[in-house]
Enzyme design. Structure first.
Site, PDB file in Angstrom:
ATOM      1  CE  LYS A   4      -1.599   5.722  -6.878  1.00  0.00           C
ATOM      2  NZ  LYS A   4      -0.822   4.614  -6.367  1.00  0.00           N
ATOM      3  CD1 TRP A  29      -1.358  -0.745  -7.339  1.00  0.00           C
ATOM      4  CD2 TRP A  29       0.811  -0.574  -7.865  1.00  0.00           C
ATOM      5  NE1 TRP A  29      -1.224   0.263  -8.267  1.00  0.00           N
ATOM      6  CE2 TRP A  29       0.084   0.384  -8.604  1.00  0.00           C
ATOM      7  CE3 TRP A  29       2.199  -0.653  -8.042  1.00  0.00           C
ATOM      8  CZ2 TRP A  29       0.705   1.257  -9.505  1.00  0.00           C
ATOM      9  CZ3 TRP A  29       2.809   0.214  -8.937  1.00  0.00           C
ATOM     10  CH2 TRP A  29       2.067   1.151  -9.648  1.00  0.00           C
ATOM     11  CG  ASP A  32       0.860  -0.691  -0.900  1.00  0.00           C
ATOM     12  OD1 ASP A  32       0.550   0.479  -0.620  1.00  0.00           O
ATOM     13  OD2 ASP A  32       1.180  -1.055  -2.051  1.00  0.00           O
TER      14      ASP A  32
HETATM   15  C1  LIG Z   1       0.279   3.635  -6.831  1.00  0.00           C
HETATM   16  C2  LIG Z   1       0.497   2.486  -5.942  1.00  0.00           C
HETATM   17  C3  LIG Z   1       1.791   1.970  -5.700  1.00  0.00           C
HETATM   18  C4  LIG Z   1       3.028   2.514  -6.366  1.00  0.00           C
HETATM   19  O1  LIG Z   1       3.338   3.733  -5.823  1.00  0.00           O
HETATM   20  P1  LIG Z   1       4.645   4.567  -6.261  1.00  0.00           P
HETATM   21  O2  LIG Z   1       4.675   5.641  -5.220  1.00  0.00           O
HETATM   22  O3  LIG Z   1       4.409   5.047  -7.650  1.00  0.00           O
HETATM   23  O4  LIG Z   1       5.813   3.659  -6.177  1.00  0.00           O
HETATM   24  C5  LIG Z   1       1.905   0.928  -4.826  1.00  0.00           C
HETATM   25  N1  LIG Z   1       0.834   0.385  -4.210  1.00  0.00           N
HETATM   26  C6  LIG Z   1      -0.416   0.841  -4.431  1.00  0.00           C
HETATM   27  C7  LIG Z   1      -1.568   0.205  -3.727  1.00  0.00           C
HETATM   28  C8  LIG Z   1      -0.625   1.899  -5.304  1.00  0.00           C
HETATM   29  O5  LIG Z   1      -1.866   2.363  -5.526  1.00  0.00           O
END
Ligand SMILES: *Cc1c(COP(=O)(O)O)cnc(C)c1O
Length: 352
Positions: A193, A102, A169
């Site tokens: 998540k 990511w 993030d």
């Molecule tokens: C799942 C995830 C993403 C991507 O998320 P989307 O909402 O599917 O774009 C980005 N960063 C991390 C750390 C993730 O676990």
């Protein structure tokens, strides 16, 4: 029978939240209408959005320097919006920490908008650890990191002191542990998540950092517009926002982030203790960077795979397969997963 759901995302949410969400789909607040058929400008939904934005600030202990937005497009759109909003048009320069798939995705998007220095990376070692030996000076417009690497099962336990803006993030460990959130200038997280269902992304941003790039931003990509419209610039994802609100209310009622962190530590400890004790299993990453949220592990003896897979499925466990890029197994221990579910998994591991 309800399964023990270790899915990495979309993932488990509190059972009570599923029930309340289902009720709201049929009759929202007893108004004789479904949440899905009312205007996002109705007073009932405006109250949802207002409370969702307020509860995030309460839980994170943030003051009014910060704004909270609920946007579409997933965390992936934030890979794009962050550089658009923080990198000056001509001389933009950002530092990114490369700790996994990511993080690499965020780097790829930022490179399209300006100069990116990958300040440190563990890619050569298959992202088995979090690099710690780097400094970020004030020539950078911002520093970007990923607090928890959902696929590899690593987590930043500490955050560096940097001489620039701090962007993170937090998609896969938001609201799972206490942090000094005021150290960050911009935090984003895809809801699916640990915070809610797929379809909405949380953005928490310090207002004063915006509007300094000289870019003529496309409207939807401009945080300032979303702030001015109180996260209602266009039709927001009403259902995911509502379910996220219910999840956060559930968290607040159950002791907030501090209590969740204690539960998460106990769950992770139970599982890591078994992995360390049991010669049949090993974690993917180094010990000091192990994630409390996503435990990626392997069998040391592949001949046991068939028996192990059969046993956990028979025990009512769901979602234990590792990410397709890594293989092996991944147990995601998000807030809503109970210690009892982890115990079921540990019992299966012991019996194999
Ligand atoms: C799942 C995830 C993403 C991507 O998320 P989307 O909402 O599917 O774009 C980005 N960063 C991390 C750390 C993730 O676990």
């Amino acid at each position: 029978m309800k399964k023990h759901n270790f899915s990495a995302g979309p993932c488990i949410l509190p059972q009570e939240v599923f029930h309340k969400s289902a009720e709201a789909v049929l009759d929202f607040n007893g108004i004789g209408l479904s949440l899905l058929e009312i205007s996002h400008r109705s007073k009932d939904f405006v109250a949802v959005m207002d409370e969702a934005r307020a509860i995030v600030k309460r839980l994170m202990n943030l003051n009014d320097d910060y704004e909270v937005l609920f946007l579409g497009g997933g965390a992936s759109l934030q890979f794009v919006m962050v550089p658009f909003n923080l990198m000056p048009e001509l001389s933009g320069k950002a530092a990114y920490l490369d700790t996994g798939t990511w993080a690499a995705g965020a780097i790829k998007e930022a490179q399209k908008l300006g100069h990116v220095d990958v300040i440190a990376s563990s890619k050569e070692d298959r992202y088995r650890y979090i690099p710690k030996d780097y400094t970020v000076n004030s020539t950078y417009d911002y520093f970007h990191c990923t607090s928890n690497n959902t696929i590899y099962g690593t987590q930043m336990k500490t955050f560096p002191e940097v001489d620039t803006l701090m962007v993170c993030d937090m998609s896969s460990d938001i609201f799972s542990r206490q942090l000094d959130f005021s150290k960050f200038d911009l935090i984003y997280a895809g809801a699916q998540k640990n915070m809610g269902p797929a379809g909405v992304t949380l953005v928490v941003v310090k207002k004063e950092i915006l509007g300094k790039t000289g870019r003529n931003l496309p409207s939807y990509l401009d945080y300032r517009l979303h702030i001015a419209k109180e996260s209602m610039f266009n039709t927001p994802p009403v259902f995911p926002v509502y379910v996220s609100l219910l999840t956060l209310q559930h968290l607040e009622k159950n002791g907030g982030i501090a209590a969740a962190e204690k539960r998460n530590q106990a769950k992770a400890q139970l599982l890591y203790d078994e992995i360390d004790r049991n010669p049949l299993f090993q974690t993917f990453c180094v010990e000091e960077d192990r994630s409390l949220m996503n435990v990626s592990f392997n069998l040391t003896d592949e001949s046991k795979k068939e028996a192990f897979d059969k046993a956990w499925k028979e025990a009512g466990i769901n979602g234990l397969n590792g990410h397709r890029s890594l293989g092996g197994y991944r147990a995601s221990l998000y807030n809503a997963l109970s210690l009892e579910s982890v115990q079921v998994l540990v019992d299966v591991m012991r019996a194999i």
